[in-house]
Scaffold this active site. Structure first.
Site: not given
Ligand code: GDP
Ligand code: IMO
Ligand code: MG
Length: 429
Positions: A13, A16, A38-41, A225, A240, A305, A307
């Site tokens: 986070d 990226k 699992n990533a949230g970009h 990640q 991870t 991802t 919250g």
């Protein structure tokens, strides 16, 4: 043969997605190499915000081709949903724009159920996973019982394979305290449906990337990640199950040593972490709320991802130096400098200490950080809002001094300074 790799230098986070969006303007090909949803970009362009989990963030630029590499674990239901959402924002995602490696692995509801059951069984030792099935899907890969994307190309056989896999998961789930059972027939049918839609996107991504480099195309590999979540190099076992560090880009895309020429480490101007595990510079109370925000802004520190509120703390230069080493980072991009405006003074952790012993570097890697005390340096803060500044010279002296200190402590130039989430809110040096 330009091949650049963007990696997270902390616990994920770092921003990226935001930095990739900037660099992808010049790229022909953008590629995810490890991890899954699992990533949230987050990418913000004007008043549009994209939240990407599986697609490379660079696909927001219509001229790019997006690759999903062999190192990834892909939940096809999530991918199709994400493709729909991105299309609704006006971005076309045709089969010549998206290529999914035949050798990537699939995530099923079976892996997700196992992830949840394993976390429950860990009790107080839980990792705090995203419960997206990442660990169990990589476990299946390593034990040579995984489902590969290429199996979707033979639909009847694939349906039977999925059914068999879910039946096996059901017998594993029977061993957990909170028993659950999945509908193998229904999941197998769903997966056959996903296969029908995704088949035209399946490709030999490694060959495609190799030939593109031979033709002089620019590939931008996008880490998910962060370094300290890397299975080998992170704060094990609070990590991870993949290799988000830069060398993973080679294995996870099928490219050889010597291809990469630039590794950009993305660093948040402070430190955050979501999930369990050590965090030497962690803050609590009002100071933490000040850095985290309350959730009213899109960019406040709540997981993209899941919250979940992110844990926050001061920048840790010991861990940054470690990230520079294990990734081979050649330059840094700093994000969220704007968040530090208005603080009287800042701290950077320059060293660790145990008793009388002071360490510049981690003597035994980052797995057990609980024994160290951070040694801090105070740096004066600045009052001015920096979010509309676009050149280095306009930054307040104290902000320049903060960045310069990061450069000194890491031995690397900070070439990109992000002062807001929107594409234009950046200082390039
Ligand atoms: P990633 O996983 O590394 O791509 O990062 P995330 O997207 O999960 O989290 C980063 C958050 O910070 C997102 O909400 C971004 O929009 C936001 N962000 C990125 N750079 C900046 C910045 O310079 N300033 C502010 N205020 N927000 C930023
Ligand atoms: P991006 O790409 C932050 C963390 C989880 C948990 C640990 C293991 O947006 O930076 P997993 O579900 O992977 O088995 O969870 O890793 N984690 C992340 N934290 N950003 C991420 O991705 C993360 N992906 C996984 O919170 O601590
Ligand atoms: Mg994220």
């Amino acid at each position: 043969m330009p091949f650049s790799i963007v990696v997270g230098a902390q616990w994920g986070d770092e921003g990226k997605g935001r930095v990739v969006d900037l660099l992808a303007a010049e790229a022909d090909i953008v590629a995810r190499y490890y991890g899954g949803d699992n990533a949230g970009h987050t990418v913000t362009v004007g008043d549009k915000t994209f939240k990407l989990h599986l697609l490379p963030s660079g696909v927001v630029h219509p001229h790019t081709i997006g690759l999903l590499g062999n190192g990834m674990v892909i939940n096809p239901a999530i991918l199709l949903n994400e493709m729909d959402q991105v299309r609704q924002s006006g971005v076309s995602l045709t089969t010549d724009r998206i290529k999914i490696s035949h050798a990537a692995h699939l995530i099923t509801p079976g892996h997700i159920a196992l992830d949840t059951a394993l976390e429950q069984a860990r009790g107080r030792q839980k990792i705090g996973t995203t419960k997206r099935g990442i660990g169990p899907a990589y476990t299946a890969k390593v034990t040579r019982s995984g489902l590969r994307v290429e199996q979707m190309l033979i639909p009847e056989k694939f349906e039977a394979v999925v059914k068999n896999h879910i039946n096996q998961v059901n017998s594993q789930l029977g061993g957990f305290e909170e028993q659950m059972s999945l509908d193998a027939e229904k999941i197998a049918q769903d997966y056959r449906g996903y296969a029908d839609v995704l088949a035209p996107y399946i490709a030999e991504v490694g060959l495609f990337a190799y030939q593109a480099l031979e033709q002089g195309k620019f590939i931008l590999a996008e880490g998910a990640q962060g370094t300290l979540l890397d299975l080998d190099h992170g704060t094990y076992p609070y990590v991870t199950s993949s290799t988000p560090t830069a060398p993973g880009a080679l294995v996870g895309l099928g490219l050889g040593i010597g291809t990469a020429n630039r590794v950009i480490g993305v660093v948040k101007a402070f430190q955050t972490r979501v999930g369990e595990g050590p965090f030497p510079t962690e803050l609590s109370g009002d100071a933490a709320v000040r850095l985290r925000g309350t959730g009213e802004n899109d960019w406040d520190e709540f997981g993209t991802t899941t919250g979940r509120p992110r844990r926050v703390g001061w920048l840790d230069a010991v861990l940054l130096r470690y990230a520079v080493r294990v990734n081979g980072i050649s330059e840094l991009a700093i994000t969220k400098l704007d968040i530090l405006s208005g603080l009287d003074s800042l701290k950077i952790c320059t060293n660790y200490q145990t008793g009388d012993e002071v360490y510049d570097n981690l003597p035994w890697g980052p797995a057990d950080l609980s024994q160290y005390q951070p040694v801090y340096e105070d740096i004066p803060g600045w009052e001015e809002d920096v979010s509309s500044i676009r050149s280095w010279n306009e930054l307040p002296d104290q902000a320049q001094a903060y960045i310069t200190r990061v450069e000194e402590l890491t031995g690397l130039p900070v070439n990109i300074i992000s002062v807001g989430p929107e594409r234009s809110q950046v200082i390039i040096r």
